[in-house]
Enzyme design. Structure first.
Site, PDB file in Angstrom:
ATOM      1  N   ASP A  20      53.719  32.874  36.521  1.00  0.00           N
ATOM      2  CA  ASP A  20      54.588  33.845  37.782  1.00  0.00           C
ATOM      3  C   ASP A  20      55.298  32.942  38.543  1.00  0.00           C
ATOM      4  O   ASP A  20      56.542  32.980  38.804  1.00  0.00           O
ATOM      5  CB  ASP A  20      53.590  34.819  38.289  1.00  0.00           C
ATOM      6  CG  ASP A  20      52.487  33.983  39.230  1.00  0.00           C
ATOM      7  OD1 ASP A  20      52.282  32.856  38.958  1.00  0.00           O
ATOM      8  OD2 ASP A  20      51.723  34.632  39.917  1.00  0.00           O
ATOM      9  N   GLY A 106      38.075  35.394  40.957  1.00  0.00           N
ATOM     10  CA  GLY A 106      39.174  35.340  40.122  1.00  0.00           C
ATOM     11  C   GLY A 106      39.848  36.668  39.840  1.00  0.00           C
ATOM     12  O   GLY A 106      40.883  37.037  38.797  1.00  0.00           O
ATOM     13  N   SER A 108      41.168  38.622  42.256  1.00  0.00           N
ATOM     14  CA  SER A 108      42.336  38.944  43.265  1.00  0.00           C
ATOM     15  C   SER A 108      41.869  39.846  44.551  1.00  0.00           C
ATOM     16  O   SER A 108      42.621  40.678  44.933  1.00  0.00           O
ATOM     17  CB  SER A 108      43.627  39.310  42.854  1.00  0.00           C
ATOM     18  OG  SER A 108      44.636  38.727  43.426  1.00  0.00           O
ATOM     19  N   ASP A 154      49.514  39.015  41.348  1.00  0.00           N
ATOM     20  CA  ASP A 154      48.430  39.881  41.920  1.00  0.00           C
ATOM     21  C   ASP A 154      48.832  40.874  42.711  1.00  0.00           C
ATOM     22  O   ASP A 154      48.367  42.022  42.567  1.00  0.00           O
ATOM     23  CB  ASP A 154      47.319  38.684  42.913  1.00  0.00           C
ATOM     24  CG  ASP A 154      47.091  37.535  42.112  1.00  0.00           C
ATOM     25  OD1 ASP A 154      47.176  37.354  40.863  1.00  0.00           O
ATOM     26  OD2 ASP A 154      46.477  36.508  42.768  1.00  0.00           O
TER      27      ASP A 154
HETATM   28  C1  GLA Z   1      46.368  33.247  40.926  1.00  0.00           C
HETATM   29  C2  GLA Z   1      47.481  33.546  41.834  1.00  0.00           C
HETATM   30  C3  GLA Z   1      48.817  34.248  40.827  1.00  0.00           C
HETATM   31  C4  GLA Z   1      48.959  33.433  39.457  1.00  0.00           C
HETATM   32  C5  GLA Z   1      47.446  33.322  38.918  1.00  0.00           C
HETATM   33  C6  GLA Z   1      47.530  32.535  37.792  1.00  0.00           C
HETATM   34  O1  GLA Z   1      45.758  34.544  40.688  1.00  0.00           O
HETATM   35  O2  GLA Z   1      47.494  34.057  42.820  1.00  0.00           O
HETATM   36  O3  GLA Z   1      49.863  34.319  41.604  1.00  0.00           O
HETATM   37  O4  GLA Z   1      49.475  32.451  39.559  1.00  0.00           O
HETATM   38  O5  GLA Z   1      46.501  32.317  39.555  1.00  0.00           O
HETATM   39  O6  GLA Z   1      48.178  33.181  36.699  1.00  0.00           O
END
Ligand code: GLA
Length: 355
Positions: A20, A106, A108, A154
């Site tokens: 991203d 992981g 979010s 996220d």
């Molecule tokens: C975390 C970050 C996202 C993304 C992921 C990996 O969740 O908050 O923005 O970069 O890692 O893909």
């Protein structure tokens, strides 16, 4: 007294790891776990936050600064500060926070907390904002107040998620599309129960490395790189860039596979993605590798990979829907027998986003 309540879900990343912030492509989904923020306006200029899991803080809203003792409060306080900077007139409020997304898993919990707070405050002051603007505001809060230079995946999944659909996000064009998730497939999430110290440090380091690779290739972002272009890079930057280029390609292929309902090929891409995380991006851990390895041995499993930033956290396993309820406890049992700790494993439903 003016009251409001808002909810935002966590997310699972299916493909497109660390793409991203490299202006690349991502596939994710909102999950059936999230954060609820409920409370009321205050006219004494105080911000009072109560969380069943994290504790309570009571501070003046006139001088908002990142908290060092209650770091969990930096997510809502950062959002408050950004909303004010965007012209939202609010002095203080009380809010109670409930969450069933474990922090550091992981999945979010941070974006869910930010988005729920933003929607809660907007409701309190009866203002509206376009959904993508809310996502970006929450991202700025995380970058400025929490110090993680995260991308937009996220927040986009938490806001734009759609029940039984995967979210496709192009971080360059900002196109968001919902793709139906085949009903004969299911997702299992396995929390490794480990979160490395200094996760944000590792994350920011990867961000800097991928930008260094883009600079060395004279492109603005790795979105513009191809495998053929990477030969001139140092071994370390080559590995980092190869992960991003490979992930973008995998997402592009996966969109087509999903539309055709080809779970087996989609799962194979998830396996490739994890292998690239392990060897190129070096954001996996022994625990995540074990969860992935065990999952792949179980009948009905189509693919497995780490999900999200990495360096601990969770894995996501794609499997045949009819076998999900037998695979989940088996994965739990075998991982516990091998590692000695009890992981939290659940069959995840793809839920609607907060927007
Ligand atoms: C975390 C970050 C996202 C993304 C992921 C990996 O969740 O908050 O923005 O970069 O890692 O893909």
């Amino acid at each position: 007294m003016t009251r409001a309540e808002a909810y935002a879900p966590g997310r699972v990343e299916l493909l497109g790891n660390h793409t991203d912030y490299n202006e690349g492509l991502v596939l994710g989904a909102a999950i059936d776990r999230g954060v609820r923020v409920a409370g009321e306006l205050r006219d004494d200029g105080r911000v009072i936050l109560q969380s069943t899991m994290m504790g309570e803080i009571d501070i003046s809203s006139t001088d908002l600064a990142p908290q060092t003792a209650h770091t969990w409060a930096n997510y809502p306080l950062g959002v408050l500060k950004e909303l004010r900077a965007a012209g939202c007139a609010i002095s203080g409020f009380s809010a109670r926070i409930e969450s069933d997304v474990p922090a550091g898993s992981g999945l979010s919990s941070s974006a869910a907390f930010e988005v729920a707070t933003a929607l809660f405050i907007l409701k309190l002051v009866e203002e509206r904002m376009p959904p993508l603007e809310i996502a970006k505001l929450c991202q700025r809060a995380e970058q400025r107040f929490v110090g993680v230079q995260s991308g937009l995946l996220d927040q986009v999944c938490s806001i734009f998620g759609r029940k039984d659909h995967v979210v496709y996000f192009d971080a360059r064009s900002e196109e968001v599309r919902a793709i139906p998730f085949p009903d004969n497939l299911a997702l299992i999430i396995a929390e490794s129960g480990t979160k490395r110290e200094l996760t944000s440090g590792f994350y920011n380091q990867r961000r800097a490395e991928t930008q260094a690779a883009a600079d060395a290739l004279h492109v603005s972002a790795l979105r513009d790189a191809s495998f053929e272009m990477l030969a001139s890079l140092s071994p370390l930057l080559h590995r980092r860039a190869a992960h991003i280029v490979g992930e973008n390609e995998r997402v592009a292929r996966a969109v087509d596979l999903l539309s055709r309902g080809d779970g087996a090929s989609f799962g194979a891409l998830m396996n490739e993605s994890h292998e690239s995380s392990r060897t190129n991006f070096e954001n996996s851990t022994g625990e995540l590798d074990s969860l992935v390895e065990i999952a792949r041995q179980l009948p009905g499993v189509l693919g497995a990979r780490l999900t999200g930033g990495g360096f601990g956290g969770a894995t996501v396993t794609l499997c045949e829907a009819a076998k999900a309820d037998t695979i989940a406890p088996e994965l739990q049992h075998r991982y516990a027998a091998r590692s000695g700790h009890e992981p939290k494993i659940f069959v995840c439903r793809i839920a609607a986003g907060a927007g």
